[in-house]
Design a protein around this motif. Sequence first.
Motif, PDB file in Angstrom:
ATOM      1  N   PRO A  67       0.848  -0.792  -0.415  1.00  0.00           N
ATOM      2  CA  PRO A  67      -0.041   0.051  -0.579  1.00  0.00           C
ATOM      3  C   PRO A  67       0.470   1.744  -0.147  1.00  0.00           C
ATOM      4  O   PRO A  67       2.020   1.444   0.981  1.00  0.00           O
ATOM      5  N   ILE A  68       0.758   2.349  -0.607  1.00  0.00           N
ATOM      6  CA  ILE A  68       1.064   3.216  -1.167  1.00  0.00           C
ATOM      7  C   ILE A  68      -0.114   4.495  -0.720  1.00  0.00           C
ATOM      8  O   ILE A  68      -0.783   4.655  -2.290  1.00  0.00           O
ATOM      9  N   ILE A  69       0.364   5.390   0.448  1.00  0.00           N
ATOM     10  CA  ILE A  69      -0.689   6.845   0.245  1.00  0.00           C
ATOM     11  C   ILE A  69       0.709   7.948   0.122  1.00  0.00           C
ATOM     12  O   ILE A  69       0.788   7.937   0.562  1.00  0.00           O
ATOM     13  N   LYS A  70      -0.456   8.723  -0.987  1.00  0.00           N
ATOM     14  CA  LYS A  70       0.479   9.984  -1.568  1.00  0.00           C
ATOM     15  C   LYS A  70       0.148  10.355  -0.682  1.00  0.00           C
ATOM     16  O   LYS A  70      -1.690  10.908  -1.314  1.00  0.00           O
ATOM     17  N   PHE A  71       0.216  12.077  -0.784  1.00  0.00           N
ATOM     18  CA  PHE A  71      -0.287  13.381  -0.228  1.00  0.00           C
ATOM     19  C   PHE A  71       0.526  14.064  -1.108  1.00  0.00           C
ATOM     20  O   PHE A  71       1.656  13.737  -1.947  1.00  0.00           O
ATOM     21  N   PRO A  72      -0.359  15.326  -1.867  1.00  0.00           N
ATOM     22  CA  PRO A  72       0.410  16.456  -1.812  1.00  0.00           C
ATOM     23  C   PRO A  72       1.354  16.927  -0.939  1.00  0.00           C
ATOM     24  O   PRO A  72       1.573  17.136  -0.196  1.00  0.00           O
ATOM     25  N   SER A  73       2.397  17.931  -2.443  1.00  0.00           N
ATOM     26  CA  SER A  73       3.559  18.304  -1.208  1.00  0.00           C
ATOM     27  C   SER A  73       3.664  19.076  -0.505  1.00  0.00           C
ATOM     28  O   SER A  73       4.018  19.808   0.367  1.00  0.00           O
ATOM     29  N   GLU A  74       2.352  20.544  -1.048  1.00  0.00           N
ATOM     30  CA  GLU A  74       2.097  21.837  -0.770  1.00  0.00           C
ATOM     31  C   GLU A  74       0.546  20.538   1.147  1.00  0.00           C
ATOM     32  O   GLU A  74      -0.036  20.831   0.254  1.00  0.00           O
ATOM     33  N   LYS A  75       1.130  20.334   2.204  1.00  0.00           N
ATOM     34  CA  LYS A  75       0.278  19.869   2.994  1.00  0.00           C
ATOM     35  C   LYS A  75       0.701  20.745   4.478  1.00  0.00           C
ATOM     36  O   LYS A  75       1.886  20.548   4.546  1.00  0.00           O
ATOM     37  N   ASP A  76      -0.508  20.221   5.287  1.00  0.00           N
ATOM     38  CA  ASP A  76      -0.648  20.946   6.688  1.00  0.00           C
ATOM     39  C   ASP A  76       0.346  19.982   7.433  1.00  0.00           C
ATOM     40  O   ASP A  76       0.107  20.823   8.720  1.00  0.00           O
ATOM     41  N   TYR A  77       0.617  18.692   7.039  1.00  0.00           N
ATOM     42  CA  TYR A  77       1.896  17.934   8.403  1.00  0.00           C
ATOM     43  C   TYR A  77       2.745  17.242   7.324  1.00  0.00           C
ATOM     44  O   TYR A  77       3.152  17.321   6.528  1.00  0.00           O
ATOM     45  N   THR A  78       3.862  16.882   8.421  1.00  0.00           N
ATOM     46  CA  THR A  78       5.027  16.184   7.621  1.00  0.00           C
ATOM     47  C   THR A  78       4.491  14.800   7.996  1.00  0.00           C
ATOM     48  O   THR A  78       3.910  14.653   7.463  1.00  0.00           O
ATOM     49  N   ASP A  79       5.994  15.174   6.843  1.00  0.00           N
ATOM     50  CA  ASP A  79       5.573  13.106   6.022  1.00  0.00           C
ATOM     51  C   ASP A  79       5.562  11.945   7.770  1.00  0.00           C
ATOM     52  O   ASP A  79       5.229  11.389   7.176  1.00  0.00           O
ATOM     53  N   MET A  80       6.631  12.727   8.252  1.00  0.00           N
ATOM     54  CA  MET A  80       5.938  12.168   9.385  1.00  0.00           C
ATOM     55  C   MET A  80       4.935  11.796   9.837  1.00  0.00           C
ATOM     56  O   MET A  80       4.538  10.783  10.970  1.00  0.00           O
ATOM     57  N   GLU A  81       4.596  13.304  10.233  1.00  0.00           N
ATOM     58  CA  GLU A  81       3.363  12.905  11.821  1.00  0.00           C
ATOM     59  C   GLU A  81       2.390  12.387  10.552  1.00  0.00           C
ATOM     60  O   GLU A  81       1.101  11.437  11.446  1.00  0.00           O
ATOM     61  N   LEU A  82       2.214  12.291   8.989  1.00  0.00           N
ATOM     62  CA  LEU A  82       1.350  11.839   8.336  1.00  0.00           C
ATOM     63  C   LEU A  82       1.310  10.107   8.673  1.00  0.00           C
ATOM     64  O   LEU A  82       0.425   8.853   9.086  1.00  0.00           O
ATOM     65  N   ALA A  83       2.420   9.697   8.616  1.00  0.00           N
ATOM     66  CA  ALA A  83       3.301   8.125   9.089  1.00  0.00           C
ATOM     67  C   ALA A  83       2.366   8.074  10.432  1.00  0.00           C
ATOM     68  O   ALA A  83       1.579   6.665  10.831  1.00  0.00           O
ATOM     69  N   ILE A  84       3.088   8.587  11.241  1.00  0.00           N
ATOM     70  CA  ILE A  84       2.838   8.726  13.317  1.00  0.00           C
ATOM     71  C   ILE A  84       0.627   8.656  13.250  1.00  0.00           C
ATOM     72  O   ILE A  84       0.484   7.423  13.562  1.00  0.00           O
ATOM     73  N   GLU A  85       0.376   9.291  12.106  1.00  0.00           N
ATOM     74  CA  GLU A  85      -1.792   9.693  12.041  1.00  0.00           C
ATOM     75  C   GLU A  85      -1.760   8.443  11.604  1.00  0.00           C
ATOM     76  O   GLU A  85      -3.135   7.027  11.667  1.00  0.00           O
ATOM     77  N   PHE A  86      -0.710   7.706  10.437  1.00  0.00           N
ATOM     78  CA  PHE A  86      -1.789   6.289  10.300  1.00  0.00           C
ATOM     79  C   PHE A  86      -1.627   5.521  10.640  1.00  0.00           C
ATOM     80  O   PHE A  86      -2.538   4.143  10.383  1.00  0.00           O
ATOM     81  N   ALA A  87       0.117   4.769  11.817  1.00  0.00           N
ATOM     82  CA  ALA A  87       0.043   3.610  12.637  1.00  0.00           C
ATOM     83  C   ALA A  87      -1.298   3.908  13.698  1.00  0.00           C
ATOM     84  O   ALA A  87      -1.798   2.880  13.924  1.00  0.00           O
ATOM     85  N   VAL A  88      -1.430   5.025  13.481  1.00  0.00           N
ATOM     86  CA  VAL A  88      -2.094   4.981  14.944  1.00  0.00           C
ATOM     87  C   VAL A  88      -3.917   4.693  14.584  1.00  0.00           C
ATOM     88  O   VAL A  88      -4.248   3.625  15.594  1.00  0.00           O
ATOM     89  N   SER A  89      -4.140   5.443  13.289  1.00  0.00           N
ATOM     90  CA  SER A  89      -5.587   4.988  13.156  1.00  0.00           C
ATOM     91  C   SER A  89      -5.306   2.583  12.585  1.00  0.00           C
ATOM     92  O   SER A  89      -7.197   2.627  12.536  1.00  0.00           O
ATOM     93  N   LYS A  90      -4.092   2.288  12.759  1.00  0.00           N
ATOM     94  CA  LYS A  90      -4.640   1.546  12.398  1.00  0.00           C
ATOM     95  C   LYS A  90      -4.123   0.604  14.086  1.00  0.00           C
ATOM     96  O   LYS A  90      -4.262  -1.006  13.723  1.00  0.00           O
ATOM     97  N   GLY A  91      -3.799   1.481  15.188  1.00  0.00           N
ATOM     98  CA  GLY A  91      -4.565   0.594  16.079  1.00  0.00           C
ATOM     99  C   GLY A  91      -3.088   0.496  17.272  1.00  0.00           C
ATOM    100  O   GLY A  91      -3.094  -0.154  18.044  1.00  0.00           O
ATOM    101  N   TYR A  92      -1.905   1.047  16.251  1.00  0.00           N
ATOM    102  CA  TYR A  92      -0.868   1.248  16.974  1.00  0.00           C
ATOM    103  C   TYR A  92      -0.720   1.950  18.385  1.00  0.00           C
ATOM    104  O   TYR A  92      -0.694   3.218  17.625  1.00  0.00           O
ATOM    105  N   ASP A  93       0.231   1.379  18.938  1.00  0.00           N
ATOM    106  CA  ASP A  93      -0.146   2.242  19.982  1.00  0.00           C
ATOM    107  C   ASP A  93       0.941   3.176  20.733  1.00  0.00           C
ATOM    108  O   ASP A  93       1.647   3.253  22.058  1.00  0.00           O
ATOM    109  N   SER A  94       2.398   2.120  20.503  1.00  0.00           N
ATOM    110  CA  SER A  94       3.936   1.919  20.512  1.00  0.00           C
ATOM    111  C   SER A  94       4.604   1.733  19.313  1.00  0.00           C
ATOM    112  O   SER A  94       4.495   1.432  18.532  1.00  0.00           O
TER     113      SER A  94
END
Length: 212
Positions: A67-94
């Motif tokens: 799975p590859i989730i692409k965002f526009p380069s002009e966005k309100d979040y860094t790639d790291m925060e997007l990755a963290i948010e994605f992990a949290v949405s999948k139920g990862y808490d560590s």
Amino acid sequence: MKKALIVGNGEEADKRIIENIQYDYVICADGGLDKAKNYGIIPDSIIGDFDSVDVLLLKQYEEYNIPIIKFPSEKDYTDMELAIEFAVSKGYDSLVLTGATGTRADHTMGNIMLMEKYYYMGVNITIIDNNNEIRIISDNTDLFIDFREDFYISIIPVDDIIQGLNLEGFKYNLDNVNVERGSTLCISNQIAAENGRITLRKGTAILFISKD
């Protein structure tokens, strides 16, 4: 806890450090994909605007049906925060973040602040690089850290004041001390026994385990 490893595009950690991390899921944040390849890790998901990733490498992973989730380069979040948010949405808490520090001090500070933000959401984040392990400690912490040669322990308050800080087994012990934000009292201590014990009654701080 379900643990995810997030590989960012900052400083590349030694492969031996990565091999000692236990995790259930791997997310690459943009150029972190190149780092993961060097580690011999195949990610479970790839996320970002892909402005810093090897295009041919990304195409190769597309062929793996990852799975590859692409965002526009002009966005309100860094790639790291997007990755963290994605992990949290999948139920990862560590979460363990590598490639989250480096020459860009703004990105490093932003990632450290993300640790605090998500800590209050019940997500424990640790940042690891070749010289540092960084995490959050807070109310009612009771933590033991094993002695490691040439490592330093620093505690930096995030709240205006942290209360009831005790350090045992350190070169400089503390007994029920309050430490204000901005104080350097707890910078560059060392464990002087088999392990050091940190207890904190109230407040939030950043814990650094570091070597030069």
